[in-house]
Design a protein around this motif. Structure first.
Motif, PDB file in Angstrom:
ATOM      1  N   LEU A  14       0.819  -1.205   0.000  1.00  0.00           N
ATOM      2  CA  LEU A  14       0.000   0.000   0.000  1.00  0.00           C
ATOM      3  C   LEU A  14       0.857   1.261   0.000  1.00  0.00           C
ATOM      4  CD1 LEU A  14      -2.930  -0.985   2.410  1.00  0.00           C
ATOM      5  CD2 LEU A  14      -2.910  -0.942  -0.097  1.00  0.00           C
ATOM      6  N   THR A  15       1.968   1.224   0.742  1.00  0.00           N
ATOM      7  CA  THR A  15       2.871   2.379   0.763  1.00  0.00           C
ATOM      8  C   THR A  15       3.487   2.596  -0.622  1.00  0.00           C
ATOM      9  OG1 THR A  15       3.396   1.986   3.091  1.00  0.00           O
ATOM     10  CG2 THR A  15       4.917   3.370   1.850  1.00  0.00           C
ATOM     11  N   ALA A  16       3.884   1.500  -1.249  1.00  0.00           N
ATOM     12  CA  ALA A  16       4.486   1.605  -2.581  1.00  0.00           C
ATOM     13  C   ALA A  16       3.477   2.147  -3.599  1.00  0.00           C
ATOM     14  CB  ALA A  16       4.994   0.231  -3.030  1.00  0.00           C
ATOM     15  N   ILE A  17       2.256   1.638  -3.541  1.00  0.00           N
ATOM     16  CA  ILE A  17       1.225   2.112  -4.468  1.00  0.00           C
ATOM     17  C   ILE A  17       0.935   3.589  -4.239  1.00  0.00           C
ATOM     18  CG2 ILE A  17      -1.228   1.904  -5.053  1.00  0.00           C
ATOM     19  CD1 ILE A  17      -0.932  -1.111  -4.528  1.00  0.00           C
ATOM     20  N   ALA A  18       0.847   3.971  -2.964  1.00  0.00           N
ATOM     21  CA  ALA A  18       0.559   5.369  -2.640  1.00  0.00           C
ATOM     22  C   ALA A  18       1.640   6.300  -3.180  1.00  0.00           C
ATOM     23  CB  ALA A  18       0.415   5.537  -1.128  1.00  0.00           C
ATOM     24  N   ALA A  19       2.908   5.856  -3.112  1.00  0.00           N
ATOM     25  CA  ALA A  19       4.002   6.693  -3.616  1.00  0.00           C
ATOM     26  C   ALA A  19       3.881   6.900  -5.123  1.00  0.00           C
ATOM     27  CB  ALA A  19       5.348   6.052  -3.277  1.00  0.00           C
ATOM     28  N   GLY A  20       3.540   5.842  -5.859  1.00  0.00           N
ATOM     29  CA  GLY A  20       3.380   5.973  -7.307  1.00  0.00           C
ATOM     30  C   GLY A  20       2.205   6.867  -7.676  1.00  0.00           C
ATOM     31  N   ILE A  21       1.077   6.681  -6.994  1.00  0.00           N
ATOM     32  CA  ILE A  21      -0.098   7.505  -7.273  1.00  0.00           C
ATOM     33  C   ILE A  21       0.179   8.964  -6.923  1.00  0.00           C
ATOM     34  CG2 ILE A  21      -2.485   7.959  -6.590  1.00  0.00           C
ATOM     35  CD1 ILE A  21      -2.844   4.947  -6.228  1.00  0.00           C
ATOM     36  N   ARG A  22       0.872   9.183  -5.808  1.00  0.00           N
ATOM     37  CA  ARG A  22       1.175  10.558  -5.385  1.00  0.00           C
ATOM     38  C   ARG A  22       2.042  11.267  -6.418  1.00  0.00           C
ATOM     39  NH1 ARG A  22       2.190   9.362  -0.647  1.00  0.00           N
ATOM     40  NH2 ARG A  22       4.448   9.004  -0.831  1.00  0.00           N
ATOM     41  N   PHE A  23       3.061  10.565  -6.935  1.00  0.00           N
ATOM     42  CA  PHE A  23       3.921  11.197  -7.940  1.00  0.00           C
ATOM     43  C   PHE A  23       3.128  11.543  -9.195  1.00  0.00           C
ATOM     44  CE2 PHE A  23       6.416  10.799 -11.817  1.00  0.00           C
ATOM     45  CZ  PHE A  23       7.368  11.774 -11.613  1.00  0.00           C
ATOM     46  N   CYS A  24       2.324  10.586  -9.688  1.00  0.00           N
ATOM     47  CA  CYS A  24       1.570  10.829 -10.915  1.00  0.00           C
ATOM     48  C   CYS A  24       0.531  11.937 -10.731  1.00  0.00           C
ATOM     49  CB  CYS A  24       0.889   9.540 -11.372  1.00  0.00           C
ATOM     50  SG  CYS A  24       2.035   8.280 -11.985  1.00  0.00           S
ATOM     51  N   ALA A  25      -0.027  12.028  -9.530  1.00  0.00           N
ATOM     52  CA  ALA A  25      -1.023  13.067  -9.276  1.00  0.00           C
ATOM     53  C   ALA A  25      -0.385  14.448  -9.151  1.00  0.00           C
ATOM     54  CB  ALA A  25      -1.802  12.735  -8.001  1.00  0.00           C
ATOM     55  N   GLN A  26       0.842  14.484  -8.607  1.00  0.00           N
ATOM     56  CA  GLN A  26       1.493  15.774  -8.371  1.00  0.00           C
ATOM     57  C   GLN A  26       2.278  16.272  -9.577  1.00  0.00           C
ATOM     58  OE1 GLN A  26       3.831  15.100  -4.828  1.00  0.00           O
ATOM     59  NE2 GLN A  26       2.050  15.228  -3.461  1.00  0.00           N
ATOM     60  N   SER A  27       2.664  15.360 -10.492  1.00  0.00           N
ATOM     61  CA  SER A  27       3.425  15.754 -11.672  1.00  0.00           C
ATOM     62  C   SER A  27       2.454  16.207 -12.757  1.00  0.00           C
ATOM     63  CB  SER A  27       4.277  14.581 -12.172  1.00  0.00           C
ATOM     64  OG  SER A  27       4.847  14.887 -13.424  1.00  0.00           O
ATOM     65  N   ASP A  28       2.446  17.497 -13.040  1.00  0.00           N
ATOM     66  CA  ASP A  28       1.521  18.017 -14.042  1.00  0.00           C
ATOM     67  C   ASP A  28       1.769  17.415 -15.430  1.00  0.00           C
ATOM     68  OD1 ASP A  28      -0.613  19.874 -14.871  1.00  0.00           O
ATOM     69  OD2 ASP A  28       0.999  20.906 -15.941  1.00  0.00           O
ATOM     70  N   PRO A  29       3.023  17.279 -15.898  1.00  0.00           N
ATOM     71  CA  PRO A  29       3.244  16.654 -17.217  1.00  0.00           C
ATOM     72  C   PRO A  29       2.723  15.221 -17.291  1.00  0.00           C
ATOM     73  CG  PRO A  29       5.207  17.818 -16.504  1.00  0.00           C
ATOM     74  CD  PRO A  29       4.293  17.784 -15.328  1.00  0.00           C
ATOM     75  N   VAL A  30       2.983  14.438 -16.238  1.00  0.00           N
ATOM     76  CA  VAL A  30       2.522  13.049 -16.226  1.00  0.00           C
ATOM     77  C   VAL A  30       0.996  12.996 -16.188  1.00  0.00           C
ATOM     78  CG1 VAL A  30       2.433  10.952 -14.812  1.00  0.00           C
ATOM     79  CG2 VAL A  30       4.616  12.091 -15.217  1.00  0.00           C
TER      80      VAL A  30
END
Length: 417
Positions: A215-231
């Motif tokens: 769950l921690t690993a998934i949250a980190a990936g989702i957080r990056f994709c949500a916060q990165s405007d280009p992605v």
């Protein structure tokens, strides 16, 4: 197989065939081509077999959806697995699982015990293997070539997939007409063995992975994709295209059977034209992206795909359908290759598998939803209506998203050179 040593650096632009200088990439590419060929033969056999088992457009479309729904439901977990464990071992587990499922599908079909529901179950099971394999496979490309050759390696992998799509469907249709669906499923099961052997011999140099809870690993990936405007913008474009473009391939078996009154061989030829167009697009997309930028390529690909659907919806002509399939294939691969490269270049190595899994979940999940929705429209209205709805969707989203969610500019958010 010993780890690769990259070729000496050059000041010249990288060649489209440069990744073949890496022995591991070359061997895996050839094995993957064989595996993709088998997968395409199986997908043709499954889709056409469903037309013989039922007259429902929705169930026929669900064969395509069943292959992609697991990517939506399991893809993010598969990305966390790819980042927490040895990616080569993850791919081996996925390939072995798909080998077992394909063997069971072969046996069930041979014994004439297959039903629409069991066929969908096996399709979903293979889709689960694809969902597990995808992020590890995409992320492992960095282990096979140097950073400078990464875009070319992605394009070559796309060409391998679409080369299989150009030959596999025609071969699959011929196999079904001569020896039946069970033989086609059996050939796919054998094709997995080739890739498994190559992966067993490949031992890349990797650094030990720092494991975190799922769950921690998934949250980190989702957080990056949500916060990165280009992605985030790349994901929006992938969802919009996937939802609309899925209708053609999902409804093609019904179109061939009901509109063209064709056989499994005609169905295979239409898919082969799609694959041939994909190869043509893959050869041109890199230079087009460098010349006009990713946003223009993505917008044009969506509009061209939509234009190709008009003769499919408005006529019942086999030559027009084959031409439309060729054009749509070129637009399809131009879109997906551009989106994939954009994600790869903007994803950190430590969470690469999760970022790619999120991209696949969004894009291929949209394809599953689109296949379901358009199959339902075909049952409630008609096949031409469903194709026209997908056309309107693609045109509107292409024009609106160019302003609302433009593709990242060159070097915007880019983490690799």
């Amino acid at each position: 197989m010993s780890p690769d040593t990259p070729p000496p650096p050059s000041t010249l632009p990288p060649s489209a065939l440069a990744p073949f200088r890496y022995p591991a990439f070359r061997a895996i590419w050839i094995a993957n081509l064989a595996s993709n060929m088998g997968s395409m033969i199986q997908s043709v056999a499954a889709a056409w077999l469903m037309t013989e088992l039922t007259s429902s457009h929705l169930l026929i479309a669900l064969v395509q959806a069943g292959a992609t729904i697991p990517i939506l439901l399991l893809g993010v977990f598969a990305g966390a697995i790819a980042d927490n464990f040895d990616r080569r071992r993850v791919m081996l587990a996925a390939q072995t699982g798909m080998l077992i499922v394909s063997a069971l599908l072969t046996l069930t079909t041979y014994l004439d015990a297959i039903t629409p529901l069991t066929l969908l179950f096996f399709t979903l099971a293979v889709g689960c293997g694809t969902a597990l394999n995808g992020p590890a496979w995409q992320a492992s490309v960095r282990l096979q070539v140097g950073p400078r050759d990464l875009p070319q390696a992605i394009a070559l992998n796309t060409i391998a997939y679409n080369l299989a799509r150009s030959v596999g469907p025609a071969l699959g249709g011929l196999l079904i007409s001569i020896v039946g669906a069970a033989a086609a499923f059996g050939l796919n099961a054998i094709s997995y063995i080739v890739l498994i052997v190559v992966l067993l011999r490949w031992h890349p140099e990797t650094t030990p992975r720092r494991r975190t809870s799922m769950l921690t690993a998934i949250a980190a990936g989702i957080r990056f994709c949500a916060q990165s405007d280009p992605v985030r913008r790349v994901l929006i474009r992938g969802f919009a295209f996937g939802f609309g473009a899925a209708g053609f391939q999902a409804l093609l078996p019904s179109l061939v059977r009901d509109r063209l009154h064709g056989t499994e061989v005609i169905y295979g030829l239409c898919l082969a034209a799609f694959g041939a167009g994909s190869i043509f697009g893959a050869l041109l997309v890199s230079s087009a992206r460098h010349r006009w930028g990713s946003d223009r390529v993505v917008t044009a690909a969506s509009l061209i795909f939509a234009a190709a659907m008009l003769p499919v919806a408005l006529t019942a002509s086999l030559p027009w359908t084959i031409v439309a399939a060729f054009v749509a294939g070129g637009a399809w691969v131009s879109m997906l290759t551009t989106l994939n490269v954009a994600m790869q270049l903007r994803s950190p190595e430590e969470i690469l598998g999760r970022c790619l899994s999120i991209y696949q979940a969004v894009t291929f999940g949209a394809m599953a939803l689109g296949a379901y929705a358009l199959g339902l429209i075909a049952d409630l209205a008609s096949l031409p209506t469903a194709i026209l709805v997908s056309t309107v969707w693609l045109v509107l989203t292409a024009l609106v998203l160019r302003f609302v969610a433009p593709m990242p500019r060159r070097n915007e958010g880019q983490l690799l050179p």
